[in-house]
Design an enzyme around this catalytic site. Sequence first.
Site, short mmCIF file in Angstrom:
data_model
loop_
_atom_site.label_atom_id
_atom_site.label_comp_id
_atom_site.label_asym_id
_atom_site.label_seq_id
_atom_site.Cartn_x
_atom_site.Cartn_y
_atom_site.Cartn_z
N LYS A 201 -66.59 -25.93 25.65
CA LYS A 201 -67.59 -26.57 24.78
C LYS A 201 -68.02 -25.61 23.68
CE LYS A 201 -71.97 -27.00 24.18
NZ LYS A 201 -72.05 -27.21 22.75
N THR A 256 -80.41 -15.72 26.40
CA THR A 256 -80.83 -15.46 27.78
C THR A 256 -81.56 -16.67 28.35
OG1 THR A 256 -80.83 -13.08 27.51
CG2 THR A 256 -82.31 -13.95 29.18
N GLU A 257 -82.33 -17.33 27.49
CA GLU A 257 -83.08 -18.52 27.92
C GLU A 257 -82.13 -19.59 28.46
OE1 GLU A 257 -84.99 -20.00 24.46
OE2 GLU A 257 -85.83 -21.74 25.50
N GLY A 259 -79.02 -19.08 29.32
CA GLY A 259 -78.28 -18.48 30.44
C GLY A 259 -78.96 -18.75 31.77
N GLU A 276 -72.88 -13.92 29.27
CA GLU A 276 -73.00 -12.85 28.27
C GLU A 276 -74.14 -13.27 27.36
OE1 GLU A 276 -72.94 -11.17 24.97
OE2 GLU A 276 -70.85 -11.74 24.62
N CYS A 310 -75.11 -10.37 19.45
CA CYS A 310 -75.93 -10.11 20.64
C CYS A 310 -76.12 -8.61 20.84
CB CYS A 310 -75.32 -10.77 21.87
SG CYS A 310 -73.55 -10.62 21.92
N GLU A 407 -85.49 -10.68 20.92
CA GLU A 407 -84.26 -10.74 20.13
C GLU A 407 -84.49 -11.63 18.91
OE1 GLU A 407 -80.82 -12.80 21.85
OE2 GLU A 407 -79.57 -11.21 21.01
P1 ADP Z 1 -78.57 -20.13 20.19
O1 ADP Z 1 -80.01 -20.14 20.62
O2 ADP Z 1 -78.14 -18.84 19.62
O3 ADP Z 1 -78.13 -21.35 19.44
P2 ADP Z 1 -77.83 -21.14 22.70
O4 ADP Z 1 -77.91 -20.30 23.91
O5 ADP Z 1 -78.87 -22.19 22.49
O6 ADP Z 1 -77.74 -20.15 21.51
O7 ADP Z 1 -76.42 -21.87 22.60
C1 ADP Z 1 -75.21 -21.32 23.00
C2 ADP Z 1 -74.35 -22.44 23.56
O8 ADP Z 1 -75.04 -23.03 24.66
C3 ADP Z 1 -74.08 -23.60 22.60
O9 ADP Z 1 -72.75 -24.07 22.81
C4 ADP Z 1 -75.09 -24.64 23.02
O10 ADP Z 1 -74.71 -25.97 22.72
C5 ADP Z 1 -75.11 -24.44 24.52
N1 ADP Z 1 -76.34 -24.90 25.19
C6 ADP Z 1 -77.60 -24.99 24.69
N2 ADP Z 1 -78.45 -25.48 25.61
C7 ADP Z 1 -77.72 -25.71 26.74
C8 ADP Z 1 -78.02 -26.19 28.05
N3 ADP Z 1 -79.26 -26.55 28.40
N4 ADP Z 1 -77.02 -26.26 28.95
C9 ADP Z 1 -75.77 -25.88 28.63
N5 ADP Z 1 -75.42 -25.43 27.42
C10 ADP Z 1 -76.37 -25.34 26.47
#
Ligand code: ADP
Length: 505
Positions: A201, A256-257, A259, A276, A310, A407
Amino acid sequence: MEGTAVVLDYTVGESVSAFLAKKRQLLIGGEWVDAASGKTFPVYEPATGEIIAHVAEGEKEDIDRAVKAARKAFESGPWPNMTPSQRGKLIWKLADLLEQNLEEFAELETLDNGKPITVSRAADVPLAVDLFCYMAGWATKIHGETIPISVPYMPGAEFHAYTLREPVGVVGQIIPWNFPLLMAAWKLGPALATGCTVVLKPAEQTPLTALRLGELFQEAGFPPGVINIITGFGESTGAPLAAHLDVDKIAFTGSTEVGKLIANAATGNLKKVSLELGGKSPTIVFSDADLAVAIPGAAGAIFFNHGQCCCAGSRLYAHKSVFDRVVDGVSAEAQKIKLGPGMDPTTEMGPMISEEQMTVVTGYIESGLSEGAKAVVGGKRSGSKGYFVEPTVLVDTNPQMKVVREEIFGPVVCVQPFDDDDLDRIAQEANDTIYGLAASVFTTNLSVAHKIAKKIQAGTVWINSHNVFDAALPFGGYKQSGWGREMGKESLNLYTQVKSVVATL
Ligand code: ADP
């Protein structure tokens, strides 16, 4: 929106225009298909804010279809019956195809992400090619061990015991927008080398190079269902993938949130998880550093990829004896950086990925300034078209400020002085963060360099450099920067599981 005219301010290759003009679909079981809902979403060019493409908006039903296809490909058909050598050759062929199409991928990446075309050409695409070549080599070198065993309660018995290293199965991979193609490569390379199958994805902001890569996987001859690509949003596409009960492992790169959400979502079937995540990496300049190396090094540490790394060196610590020279030098480097659309070959820094990200970054700068920090250079949005933020150097910060603790993911560095040479105290300050992804140290004293490298809690420590990456070098985080390592031999462990086999002779 098939056939929608795309307005671009510069010329891109014909193949790129053709790719953008056509609605992009999902790759499931070797076929390009619409989302079950029929929905699509627009992709924006961050330099202009204009729509450049439309892609299918996958949701839970599409994830289900893709997981089913990946399961089928993992368990039957040509993929599980291929020899490691055949698998390695396929991955190498993919690397060759990617290299042959380097310019097209570089343009697509730059349009989609905003990064300078010179960087896409020199770093993003070649690093992805290298990663696939490196992992192609590993396909034939993944094996267990024979282990002499003793078994004290079976005196006199003889055994032949060994381990098998087997692919973990169907893998979900969720990637971010800062290095879209490269993050796809980091994830796909080890999964394919070990014989897993994948549902990938991409980030909703930057789905284009992953989709084009899907076409190359088909051209290379990967069997249907080995790589499935579902574009869509985090909550509606990523979350069902992370929670899916028939996915054996989830690999994630991002905040991280999110993650933490992924780790929670994985508990349903206790799938394996690798993460990561974010960082707030320290760059430390000692009094004896060669400033001709340290100043551009510290500037590059934060400003490369617009600070959207990152591992960005966002906390810069300089010894008080060189503090003013470091601040002046990094500020001068910041002022020299030419901002502009990534497609302009003279551009050195492009826009933030989105309006939302630009607002986050400028919000952080304002919070720092309101708490008493001072911007030596930068400090605000640049221009009114596109999502540009000035490279910013903040001083007069303190360790409690949000700009120092959180961050930012933008071109903003906080420079702080330190006033003694006690390595434990310096390391303590550098380690005063929830993160532990990377760090860099600038000194001409070899002993200091290696001593401090040992004391820093981070997955990577660079000495007299920053941002040195290689497919053979493991990368990942201590503390809340993640679980597991990407790249290198280490990454293969994330995609395999070990079976002990014991024969009583
Ligand atoms: P950023 O805050 O830098 O956009 P994210 O951690 O939100 O980074 O996004 C990184 C990836 O995680 C993207 O592919 C995003 O669509 C996906 N993502 C965001 N929220 C969720 C979630 N609740 N569950 C799974 N994947 C998610």
